[in-house]
Design a protein around this motif. Structure first.
Motif, PDB file in Angstrom:
ATOM      1  N   CYS A  73       0.835  -1.199   0.000  1.00  0.00           N
ATOM      2  CA  CYS A  73       0.000   0.000   0.000  1.00  0.00           C
ATOM      3  C   CYS A  73       0.869   1.248   0.000  1.00  0.00           C
ATOM      4  CB  CYS A  73      -0.941  -0.021   1.200  1.00  0.00           C
ATOM      5  SG  CYS A  73      -0.113  -0.250   2.794  1.00  0.00           S
ATOM      6  N   PHE A  74       0.230   2.394  -0.164  1.00  0.00           N
ATOM      7  CA  PHE A  74       0.931   3.668  -0.139  1.00  0.00           C
ATOM      8  C   PHE A  74      -0.062   4.753   0.270  1.00  0.00           C
ATOM      9  CE2 PHE A  74      -1.088   3.495  -4.221  1.00  0.00           C
ATOM     10  CZ  PHE A  74      -1.356   4.815  -4.578  1.00  0.00           C
ATOM     11  N   VAL A  75       0.454   5.950   0.481  1.00  0.00           N
ATOM     12  CA  VAL A  75      -0.378   7.092   0.867  1.00  0.00           C
ATOM     13  C   VAL A  75      -0.350   8.116  -0.263  1.00  0.00           C
ATOM     14  CG1 VAL A  75      -0.653   8.990   2.498  1.00  0.00           C
ATOM     15  CG2 VAL A  75      -0.007   6.725   3.326  1.00  0.00           C
ATOM     16  N   HIS A  76      -1.531   8.586  -0.643  1.00  0.00           N
ATOM     17  CA  HIS A  76      -1.634   9.594  -1.704  1.00  0.00           C
ATOM     18  C   HIS A  76      -0.911  10.874  -1.274  1.00  0.00           C
ATOM     19  CE1 HIS A  76      -3.516  12.612  -4.347  1.00  0.00           C
ATOM     20  NE2 HIS A  76      -3.749  11.587  -5.167  1.00  0.00           N
ATOM     21  N   ASP A  77      -0.347  11.595  -2.257  1.00  0.00           N
ATOM     22  CA  ASP A  77       0.460  12.781  -1.962  1.00  0.00           C
ATOM     23  C   ASP A  77      -0.278  13.801  -1.093  1.00  0.00           C
ATOM     24  OD1 ASP A  77       2.406  11.651  -3.444  1.00  0.00           O
ATOM     25  OD2 ASP A  77       2.186  12.923  -5.208  1.00  0.00           O
ATOM     26  N   LEU A  78      -1.547  14.057  -1.396  1.00  0.00           N
ATOM     27  CA  LEU A  78      -2.307  15.048  -0.627  1.00  0.00           C
ATOM     28  C   LEU A  78      -2.526  14.596   0.812  1.00  0.00           C
ATOM     29  CD1 LEU A  78      -4.987  16.152  -3.267  1.00  0.00           C
ATOM     30  CD2 LEU A  78      -2.952  17.413  -2.512  1.00  0.00           C
ATOM     31  N   ILE A  79      -2.854  13.318   0.966  1.00  0.00           N
ATOM     32  CA  ILE A  79      -3.032  12.767   2.317  1.00  0.00           C
ATOM     33  C   ILE A  79      -1.703  12.803   3.059  1.00  0.00           C
ATOM     34  CG2 ILE A  79      -3.651  10.714   3.645  1.00  0.00           C
ATOM     35  CD1 ILE A  79      -6.032  11.982   2.336  1.00  0.00           C
ATOM     36  N   ARG A  80      -0.647  12.499   2.348  1.00  0.00           N
ATOM     37  CA  ARG A  80       0.683  12.493   2.968  1.00  0.00           C
ATOM     38  C   ARG A  80       1.054  13.880   3.491  1.00  0.00           C
ATOM     39  NH1 ARG A  80       6.009  13.133   1.509  1.00  0.00           N
ATOM     40  NH2 ARG A  80       7.481  11.738   2.560  1.00  0.00           N
ATOM     41  N   MET A 106      -0.996  16.187   4.486  1.00  0.00           N
ATOM     42  CA  MET A 106      -1.823  16.413   5.664  1.00  0.00           C
ATOM     43  C   MET A 106      -1.249  15.675   6.876  1.00  0.00           C
ATOM     44  SD  MET A 106      -5.814  15.382   6.235  1.00  0.00           S
ATOM     45  CE  MET A 106      -5.393  13.644   6.443  1.00  0.00           C
ATOM     46  N   ILE A 107      -0.826  14.436   6.648  1.00  0.00           N
ATOM     47  CA  ILE A 107      -0.247  13.635   7.731  1.00  0.00           C
ATOM     48  C   ILE A 107       1.035  14.288   8.249  1.00  0.00           C
ATOM     49  CG2 ILE A 107       0.864  11.434   8.271  1.00  0.00           C
ATOM     50  CD1 ILE A 107      -1.130  10.105   6.347  1.00  0.00           C
TER      51      ILE A 107
END
Length: 450
Positions: A62-69, A71-72
């Motif tokens: 899995c991975f995290v989308h750039d926008l979510i990343r 925010m995180i």
């Protein structure tokens, strides 16, 4: 904690969560099973994206989308949950520092973190790390719980590891020039260790007896690990869920007998199993009621001579989902069709004379089947009407005598991927292939289409 666009294996995430104490116990479930529910919920909420799935539909990576990343990252900085130090060196390392992710080969950050009590450190450089930098980190940060060097090649002064008594998760890759094929005895001092991942350290294959002191160890993963000194101690490691991959070799009977004490084992990979081992191995496997993945390779020696895999499982592991048998079989194992939960089956170098399909076509939960590399010496494979109804992936290849593959109408009803390779006597595509209405991907040798 992971770099931008980085695809991470779900198991790696889950085991690190457990080491950090993020996963709470639930009655009737292992911590790994609870953590898998956590990950599924994050995916459902679109906070985590799936990059690949296993044949049974579970998340493989899995991975995290750039926008979510982004925010995180902002939230992590605000809460001082973790810090990220990249090639630009822009990340702030001020304030409370408990978790650090590094994606640079520069050692500039070390002086800035020396007074911090880091619990988790992950390095993602894909370069050969500076030896003094690594050793300085190990010497200064003795409160580490997670230490992940899996993506980086290291030359390590192992003496600094012995002070990491709080460590629960350890993964590293040793550089070939270090010629370190024996894991040092200090490993026995890491009494809180739960996961030891040596899979990337191909040269580190000899595991000392001292590791048996790690009674909390749940996952031991390596590359053809030699456990010759374990024969009277491995049974003490009752928390083990993963033991992969282990060389048995000559004189391994006592070691195999000890395996029956590992009642929590979920995954077992064995190499170089010999004919004299299988009576003891059968007894041990009959005791493993939670086993989900089993791989046995009987080949040994320079020329890889395959002994007969002669398992007599009166009560085969009922939860077994993935099975690989690589070695000679006198006949098709009668216990395999009893595995009601089997999802994936790989058969290789078995030299069977009898068509194995007739034993497998009523296994309703099987989704992936591989019959490869001399698994079958006969001339014809026949998929009968109504057989292999739920199979999604089929791999057939490396069969030198096969000249005919017949698929009856009504067989392989759910097949989506069909791969054929290196079947020199097969001159045409399988008869009845037109019946595979759900087929999406077909790989066949060019000469069959000419």
């Amino acid at each position: 904690m992971y770099p931008e666009d980085y695809e991470v294996k779900s198991k790696r995430v889950i085991l690190q969560w457990i080491a950090e104490g993020f996963v709470k116990e639930e009655s009737g479930k292992t911590l790994e099973e609870v953590a898998e529910v956590y990950l599924t919920e994050l995916i459902r909420r679109s906070l985590v994206q799936v990059s690949s799935i296993r044949i049974d539909g579970k998340t493989k990576s899995c991975f995290v989308h750039d926008l979510i990343r982004m925010m995180i990252h902002e939230k992590c900085e605000e809460l001082s949950f973790c810090k990220h130090f990249n090639e630009d060196g822009h990340s702030s390392l001020s304030g409370t520092l408990r978790r650090l992710s590094v994606t640079t080969n520069s050692s500039d950050f070390i002086a800035r973190i020396e007074n911090s009590h880091i619990r988790s450190l992950q390095l993602f450089t894909n370069k050969n790390l500076d030896e003094s930098m690594v050793n300085r980190i190990l010497k200064k940060h003795r409160t580490l719980k997670v230490l992940d060097f899996q993506d980086d090649s290291l030359i390590i002064d192992f003496k600094h590891f012995r002070s990491l008594v709080h460590l629960k998760y350890l993964s590293f890759k040793i550089r070939s020039e270090q010629h370190q094929n024996v894991l040092p005895k200090w490993i026995g001092l890491l009494l809180n260790l739960e996961t030891l991942d040596l899979r990337a350290s191909y040269y580190c294959s000899v595991i000392p007896k001292d590791i048996s002191k790690l009674r909390k160890l749940r996952h031991l993963m390596g590359y053809k690990m030699c456990l010759s000194k374990w024969k009277d101690v491995i049974g003490c490691m009752e928390s083990l869920q993963t033991l992969s991959a282990v060389k048995i070799g000559k004189g391994g009977i006592e070691l195999i007998k000890e395996l029956r004490k590992l009642r929590q084992l979920r995954k077992l990979n064995l190499f170089y199993a010999r004919a004299e081992h299988f009576s003891a191995l059968s007894s041990s496997l009959n005791e493993m009621r939670h086993l989900k993945k089993l791989s046995i390779v009987s080949g040994w020696g320079q020329d890889f001579v395959y002994d007969v895999i002669d398992l007599h499982l009166v009560s085969p592991p009922p939860m077994l989902r993935k099975l690989k048998l690589c070695g000679k079989l006198k006949k098709f194992p009668e216990w395999v069709p009893q595995l009601k939960n089997l999802v994936k089956f790989d058969l290789a170098n078995s030299f069977l004379n009898d068509d194995p399909i007739k034993y497998l076509e009523n296994m309703l939960n099987m989704l992936s089947l591989s019959i490869i590399y001399n698994a079958y010496e006969g001339e014809s494979l026949h998929f009968h009407d109504g057989g292999c109804q739920n199979l999604k992936e089929l791999y057939i290849g490396g069969l030198l005598n096969v000249n005919s593959i017949v698929i009856d109408k009504g067989a392989l009803h759910s097949l989506k991927l069909f791969e054929l390779f290196h079947i020199p006597n097969l001159k045409t595509v399988p008869s009845g292939i037109q019946h595979l209405e759900k087929l999406e991907v077909l790989h066949v040798p060019y000469e069959l289409l000419a």
